[in-house]
Design an enzyme around this catalytic site. Structure first.
Site, mmCIF file in Angstrom:
data_model
loop_
_atom_site.group_PDB
_atom_site.id
_atom_site.type_symbol
_atom_site.label_atom_id
_atom_site.label_comp_id
_atom_site.label_asym_id
_atom_site.label_seq_id
_atom_site.Cartn_x
_atom_site.Cartn_y
_atom_site.Cartn_z
ATOM 1 N N PRO A 1 0.838 -1.209 0.000
ATOM 2 C CA PRO A 1 0.000 0.000 0.000
ATOM 3 C C PRO A 1 0.869 1.254 0.000
ATOM 4 O O PRO A 1 2.011 1.219 0.435
ATOM 5 C CB PRO A 1 -0.758 -0.120 1.320
ATOM 6 C CG PRO A 1 0.124 -0.940 2.201
ATOM 7 C CD PRO A 1 0.839 -1.892 1.309
ATOM 8 N N SER B 1 7.380 4.591 9.222
ATOM 9 C CA SER B 1 7.449 3.572 8.179
ATOM 10 C C SER B 1 6.107 2.866 8.012
ATOM 11 O O SER B 1 5.194 3.036 8.813
ATOM 12 C CB SER B 1 8.528 2.552 8.532
ATOM 13 O OG SER B 1 8.039 1.705 9.534
ATOM 14 N N LYS B 2 6.035 2.070 6.976
ATOM 15 C CA LYS B 2 4.818 1.292 6.724
ATOM 16 C C LYS B 2 4.504 0.402 7.913
ATOM 17 O O LYS B 2 3.358 0.177 8.246
ATOM 18 C CB LYS B 2 5.003 0.401 5.491
ATOM 19 C CG LYS B 2 4.958 1.166 4.189
ATOM 20 C CD LYS B 2 4.933 0.205 3.012
ATOM 21 C CE LYS B 2 4.861 0.981 1.703
ATOM 22 N NZ LYS B 2 4.725 0.147 0.528
ATOM 23 N N ARG B 3 5.554 -0.103 8.523
ATOM 24 C CA ARG B 3 5.354 -1.030 9.648
ATOM 25 C C ARG B 3 4.759 -0.340 10.871
ATOM 26 O O ARG B 3 4.261 -0.987 11.770
ATOM 27 C CB ARG B 3 6.685 -1.704 10.013
ATOM 28 C CG ARG B 3 7.053 -2.819 9.080
ATOM 29 C CD ARG B 3 8.397 -3.405 9.461
ATOM 30 N NE ARG B 3 9.444 -2.374 9.483
ATOM 31 C CZ ARG B 3 10.076 -1.937 8.410
ATOM 32 N NH1 ARG B 3 9.790 -2.430 7.241
ATOM 33 N NH2 ARG B 3 11.011 -0.999 8.495
#
Ligand code: GLU
Length: 526
Positions: free
Chosen positions: A36, A285-287
């Protein structure tokens, strides 16, 4: 005695020319469909969009999918939907082609080989046949010898299996046989690459600190660097506006422009500051999605691998205008006190000169503040629709006075759904279960309220003002304090102690409903 003869250092001053703004800029947002789109990615798209629109230019979307091993199902569709939600519609993209040119790198595969061959022919690139095991072994050996960062570079390449070290005949045989190979850029030792970044100013890197990056693989696919530069050139990109994490790649890209003879058409670079976690501790971040208590994605993402959903701003109830406004301010400011900007105002006000070098700390409370401002200013019919949708989703009947309810409740709401929770008494039967109810409701409260009710029922016209006047008169006549009757009336109408004026609530409920609620409270609470 040992004499060190220094290598001559050639300075490559590049990328100093500025495109005159009479040339319409062409910019691109070039995400890889590896998952995403993170909100940082949306900000990059936004700045590209604003820059293009401000200068009457073109905003292009290119899908960088050369690394098929990292391809994630649904990611491209997600990018499209997320940009659509934000109203950042590309002028050119895989979904709206102005010509026949593909905008997905995987569909542009045949284009790249010719430029790779040109680099090889001109001595700026070479074939390398080292296997993954060869490279692993040499890295391990280097590590054992105390060098942790072994690189394939101008020194080490002389010990490796490549077209610079192998006899030409063997190279030809290997290629004819179909051996796996990669093509690497051949960097010149001790060359200073300088580029003028619009945001960061002069950036200078010596090629001795760079490695011979892979440009192309024998499966016919270019790597990110090669495809990115070739496409920027072929798509006539004038300005490369992208995240700071790509700054280390920029000198390599500058060299590719030089080696391909495209210096005249080198785009200008602008590397955007990082988005940082709220505590400033590292990149957002994405995480970090959901782990930190707020979404990092524009819209919900259903991970096809584990079936888990990572939450998005849209589904949390954010307005796209508020999300975009908030994002614009993460790294840019207009230099005035104005904070609320529509997309058109952002286009007018945006300039890369006002993008800061330092990372922008994300603040979820500020994001909510933006949404609150947009909700307050929202057209009343639209806000009523927003809340109707929430009610429908919960199968709650839509009251005919919903518009008035929304106007009354919106001051305290951040999201449309807050109107449902803060104003639950408008939609559901009043609950008297708050522990404070028993404290405020005295044995005499029932009769006091009943007397007030009689007065209210005689009113001609049931406006908040008239209700308040009747209430005040009741206090004087019965010699009561506000504290004796006010909270009791509020309990009867709402079951709560806080919220907007009880008189305004009463007006919206109407005479009959107020009477019914007062009767029910007296019956239930005594
Ligand atoms: N494909 C790169 C990314 O995923 C694009 C970097 C660039 O804009 O050059 O961010």
């Amino acid at each position: 005695m040992h004499i060190v003869i220094p290598y001559r250092q050639t300075t490559v001053y590049l990328c100093v020319h500025f495109y005159p703004m009479s040339i319409k800029p062409r910019v691109r947002f070039a995400p890889s469909p590896t998952g995403p789109l993170h909100m940082g990615g949306v900000r990059t798209a936004l700045y590209n969009y604003l820059f293009a629109k401000k200068h009457g230019g073109v905003f292009i979307l290119r899908i960088e999918d050369t690394d098929q091993t990292r391809f994630v199902q649904g990611a491209e569709e997600y990018i499209r939907k997320a940009l659509e939600w934000c109203q950042l519609i590309p002028d050119e993209s895989p979904w709206n082609l102005p010509g026949d040119e593909p905008y997905r790198q995987s569909e542009r595969k045949p284009l790249y080989k010719k430029y790779v061959d040109q680099l090889i022919q001109n001595g700026h690139a070479y074939y390398a046949f080292d296997t993954a095991e060869d490279l692993e072994l040499i890295r391990e050996r280097a590590k054992a010898a105390g060098s942790v960062n072994w690189q394939y570079n101008h020194i080490s390449r002389n010990q490796m299996k490549n077209s610079l070290t192998l006899p030409q005949q063997e190279v030809e045989e290997r290629l004819a046989r179909g051996d796996d190979y990669v093509v690497r850029i051949k960097l010149v030792r001790n060359e200073e690459v300088r580029l003028q970044d619009i945001i960061r100013g002069w950036v200078s890197v010596n090629t001795s600190n760079m490695d011979d990056k892979v440009l192309f693989k024998s499966d016919g696919m270019p790597t990110y660097h090669m495809a990115n530069v070739v496409d920027d050139y072929l798509m006539k990109i004038t300005h490369v506006i992208r995240g700071e994490e790509w700054l280390p790649s920029a000198p390599l890209h500058v060299l590719l422009y030089k080696y391909l003879g495209w210096e005249e058409r080198m785009p200008q670079f602008a590397h955007l500051p990082l988005l940082l976690r709220p505590d400033g501790n590292g990149k957002l971040s994405k995480r970090d999605g959901d782990r930190l208590g707020f979404p990092v994605f524009p819209i919900d993402w259903l991970n096809p691998e584990n079936g888990e959903t990572a939450s998005g701003y849209r589904e949390q109830g954010f307005y796209p205008e508020a999300f975009v406004n908030m994002l614009a301010f993460l790294g840019w400011n207009p230099g005035t006190d104005q904070e609320l900007y529509s997309l058109n105002e952002l286009i007018d006000g945006f300039s890369l000169d006002r993008v800061s070098k330092s990372g922008a700390k994300f603040d979820f409370d500020k994001a909510k503040w933006f949404n609150q401002q947009y909700l307050r200013r929202r057209d009343e019919n639209l806000l009523t629709e927003d809340v109707s949708k929430e009610l429908l989703q919960r199968s709650i009947a839509i009251p005919s006075n919903l518009k008035a309810i929304c106007q009354l409740m919106k001051e305290r709401a951040i999201f449309p759904v807050d109107i449902l929770s803060d104003g639950d008494f408008f939609f559901n039967e009043v609950q008297y279960d708050s522990p404070s109810v028993s404290k405020k409701w005295k044995p005499e409260s029932g009769s006091q309220l009943s007397s007030l009710k009689n007065k209210l029922m005689q009113l001609d016209g049931f406006s908040a003002q008239k209700i308040e006047e009747a209430f005040t008169l009741e206090l004087t006549e019965k010699n009561l304090s506000f504290g004796q009757l006010g909270p009791v009336l509020r309990i009867a109408l709402t079951g709560r102690f806080t919220g907007p004026s009880a008189f305004e609530i009463a007006e919206i409920l109407g005479k009959d409903e107020c009477a019914a609620r007062i009767d029910r409270a007296i019956q239930t609470l005594g």
